[in-house]
Design an enzyme around this catalytic site. Structure first.
Site, short mmCIF file in Angstrom:
data_model
loop_
_atom_site.label_atom_id
_atom_site.label_comp_id
_atom_site.label_asym_id
_atom_site.label_seq_id
_atom_site.Cartn_x
_atom_site.Cartn_y
_atom_site.Cartn_z
N ALA A 1 -64.58 -71.18 -79.13
CA ALA A 1 -64.55 -71.85 -78.03
C ALA A 1 -66.16 -71.84 -77.61
CB ALA A 1 -63.83 -71.70 -76.70
N LYS B 1 -41.52 -52.13 -82.70
CA LYS B 1 -42.34 -53.17 -82.03
C LYS B 1 -41.84 -54.80 -82.33
CE LYS B 1 -45.47 -52.43 -78.75
NZ LYS B 1 -47.27 -52.44 -78.40
N GLN C 1 -22.00 -53.56 -55.88
CA GLN C 1 -22.16 -51.67 -56.45
C GLN C 1 -22.41 -51.07 -54.99
OE1 GLN C 1 -24.71 -49.72 -58.71
NE2 GLN C 1 -23.41 -49.79 -60.26
N CYS D 1 -36.77 -59.77 -73.71
CA CYS D 1 -36.67 -58.43 -72.59
C CYS D 1 -37.77 -58.11 -74.32
CB CYS D 1 -36.17 -57.78 -72.32
SG CYS D 1 -36.60 -55.88 -72.64
N GLY E 1 -28.94 -56.74 -68.33
CA GLY E 1 -29.75 -55.79 -68.08
C GLY E 1 -30.73 -56.44 -67.61
N ARG E 2 -31.49 -56.27 -68.06
CA ARG E 2 -33.02 -55.98 -68.35
C ARG E 2 -33.41 -57.68 -69.23
NH1 ARG E 2 -35.53 -51.65 -71.31
NH2 ARG E 2 -33.28 -51.52 -71.92
N TYR F 1 -25.12 -39.75 -59.48
CA TYR F 1 -24.91 -40.60 -58.05
C TYR F 1 -23.60 -39.81 -57.95
CZ TYR F 1 -28.81 -43.57 -59.57
OH TYR F 1 -29.99 -44.09 -59.89
N CYS G 1 -40.51 -52.28 -65.79
CA CYS G 1 -39.70 -52.64 -64.42
C CYS G 1 -39.24 -51.49 -64.19
CB CYS G 1 -38.20 -53.32 -65.05
SG CYS G 1 -37.91 -52.74 -66.54
#
Length: 642
Positions: A455, A428, A103, A341, A317-318, A173, A347
């Site tokens: 434990a 979530k 790219q 993800c 993507g992720r 961009y 990230c």
């Protein structure tokens, strides 16, 4: 297999892709300061190719190292000396029968003067956002020079073995700036109507076509809808692509702009499919292949998008950050093993800070070159892991992969630890899916899981462990404040262990505190938020924070920032202003204290007295987020008895 469309071969230009799965270009900051391909970035891409992806479009690759440096570790094709490293990269991908495009990119106004030492370039000298640095309006000579840099970069990519290039015309961009009605106010041949605003790109494409071989792919990425008032709409961008359609081999549809990055990289609160209408509009109106992202976390959703005709290829993507084996696992009917993800955006948080990207649930990301070979030196020696939260589960998996005989002891009735609280917050459910997958992986790895067991040094001696990993988590912080015992803990609210109503004061507004406020607001409570710092949500990443705070604010809470808690009474909390020392008594029916967590004092020491090798990880070592726990576990489990 069940994913017939996903594993159909596809054609882009004159090349054949072995499946419909495309890894999207995502910045990593893994190149060196000169834009050279490093072992780190090469092994990162190699692992994704090995994982079964059909096509990789690697991250934005700079055509200019004078006026466009977006990050410290931006890979480039700006000079001939970049070619050998890029060739190593393409060779590492091609050996897995995976195609790869570069790219090619120029940041324009989004470049960083702090890195270049120069004023950034743009079509019209309009800053990326109000208050941002003002760029320089390009002269026609500068336009011609930058166009040649794109053409030269494409030639270098061809020499390096790439199968094609993608012009980065999205996300504000430089190419997108010329496309934009907002940023491009030119009155010469490079502005005005759609023909003028696409001329910059048309001339680049024509120039590339003249100097590369006929089967070298040239595509374009565009923001299908910039989703900000005053910026290009879906209709605007479709008009642009239709004007360019006969010059490009495919279109890669993203969304958003410099003023709305969330439309491209969306947090967990966004439901998959919310933007699929954009890509589908392009596909229905174009004759060239369409690639598109749509928050794809599992192959079932990817297959559905293809069946619905949303796109010709699905952009992963992720999901490729979280699990590079996504495609292979889907093909081998192992979808239940795909680590999906969780949309936490760690990230992106790293990338925006100019730091090499990491993943909360895949600590191997970015360090593949350091862990190329698994050290299988466990020789079935016993190891005990205490605690089944994210750190404990990760440690157990790594140790099992290294051929240790692992026993994982969890005091509660299920694995997951604090994740079984975190996943109850609004939106979530992705955390629930992550825990479910980890349980599957742990079972498949042959880890012995012992639940409902506390434990102690005495009850784990029977395993005769060569090492003990303590991932027992932490406990809520309860400072010595009068009446603190009257307050509820966040988990009591999130797990519905208690029901509160009417006026509720929440003290501490980190992410957990915000989630408590959001839940209580949705349940009809009148909210008071108390925070010692100047703003609520301290430390919460902006793109996560803004949506949850907006939801909370819809319930009209009363917020006391820069205030500390002095006392909790029956029917009230007493707070003090940090600015003027004024003490106030705030009426409330209930209080919830969310001030973070701390390790249990003395717990680790009991084991250190009885065992030679004790490794403390995650919150048991130091309070933190998911990525802190998993990274701590991954690195220490790999270093154990090295």
């Amino acid at each position: 297999m069940g994913y017939e469309k996903l594993f159909e071969k596809g054609t882009i230009g004159r090349i054949t892709i072995k499946n419909r799965c495309v890894m999207m270009p995502m910045g990593t900051v893994y190149a060196d300061k000169d834009g050279m391909a490093t072992d780190r970035i090469i092994e990162y891409y190699s692992e994704r190719a090995r994982g079964g992806i059909g096509l990789i479009i690697n991250e934005y690759t700079g055509v200019d190292d004078v006026d466009s440096i977006p990050t410290i570790g931006n890979i480039r094709a700006a000079r001939d000396y970049h070619i050998p490293g890029l060739e190593r990269l393409t060779d590492s991908v091609h050996k897995y029968d995976c195609k790869i495009f570069a790219q090619i990119h120029h940041g324009g106004m989004t470049s960083k003067p702090a890195l270049t030492g120069r004023q950034s370039l743009s079509p019209s000298g309009i800053p990326a956002a109000p208050g941002a640095a003002v760029p320089k309006e390009m002269t026609v000579d500068e336009i011609k020079a930058v166009q040649q840099k794109f053409i030269d970069a494409a030639v270098r990519c061809e020499k390096a073995g790439y199968d094609g290039v993608e012009l980065h015309g999205a996300h504000s961009y430089l190419i997108a700036q010329f496309f934009s009605k907002y940023y491009n106010k030119r009155t010469d041949e490079y502005g005005g109507d759609v023909e003028g605003r696409t001329r910059f790109t048309t001339e680049i494409i024509d120039g590339i076509r003249k100097v590369v071989r006929p089967d070298f792919v040239v595509g374009l990425r565009i923001s299908g809808d910039e989703m900000v008032e005053g910026h290009n709409t879906l209709e605007d961008n479709l008009e642009i692509v239709k004007f360019l359609e006969n010059k490009i081999d495919y279109i890669n549809v993203s969304n958003g702009c410099a003023q709305n990055g969330d439309a491209n990289c969306d947090p967990y609160s966004f439901e998959p499919g919310w933007k699929k209408h954009v890509a589908k509009t392009f596909k229905e109106n174009l004759s060239i292949p369409v690639i598109a992202t749509n928050t794809i976390k599992n192959p079932k959703w990817a297959e559905q998008l293809l069946e619905e005709g949303v796109s010709d290829f699905v952009g992963l993507g992720r999901s490729q950050f979280a699990d590079p084996e996504f495609v292979n696992k889907a093909k081998e009917s192992r979808s239940g093993e795909i680590v999906k993800c969780i949309g936490c955006m760690y990230c992106r948080e790293r990338l925006m800070a100019d730091m090499p990207i990491e993943c909360s649930i895949n600590s191997r990301l970015g360090v593949e070159y350091l862990y190329k070979e698994v050290k299988k030196n466990g020789n079935s020696r016993p190891v005990v892991v205490i605690g089944g939260g994210p750190g404990g589960m990760e440690a157990a998996l790594v140790l099992a992969e290294r051929d240790f005989k692992v026993t994982l002891i969890e005091k509660k009735e299920a694995l997951g630890g604090t994740l079984n609280v975190a996943d109850k917050a609004k939106g979530k459910h992705v955390i629930t899916e992550y825990v479910k997958t980890m349980k599957t992986l742990i079972d498949n790895a042959g880890v012995e899981v012992v639940l409902n067991t506390e434990a102690t040094p005495e009850n784990i001696k029977k395993y005769k462990p060569v090492g003990v990993f303590i991932a027992s988590g932490a406990v809520p912080v309860n400072p010595p404040i009068p009446g603190i015992e009257k307050a509820y803990k966040p988990e009591e609210i999130l797990l519905d262990k208690v029901k509160v109503s009417d006026n509720v004061a929440v003290i501490g507004t980190g992410l957990t505190g915000l989630e408590v406020l959001e839940k209580l607001g949705d349940e009809g409570c009148k909210l008071t938020a108390i925070e010692m710092l100047p703003d609520i949500g301290p430390g919460v990443f902006g793109p996560i924070k803004k949506y949850i705070v907006a939801d909370i604010m819809s319930h009209e809470p009363v917020c006391y920032t820069s205030h500390k808690l002095l006392e909790i009474k029956d029917g009230a909390v007493v707070i003090e202003s940090l600015s003027d020392g004024k003490v106030s008594e705030i009426l409330c029916d209930s209080a919830v204290v969310s001030l973070g967590v701390a390790p249990v004092k003395g717990f680790v020491e009991k084991f250190e007295e009885e065992f030679d090798k004790v490794v403390v990880i995650g919150d048991a070592n130091k309070g933190g987020r998911i990525h802190n726990a998993t990274k701590d576990a991954f690195t220490k489990a790999n270093a154990f008895m090295d």
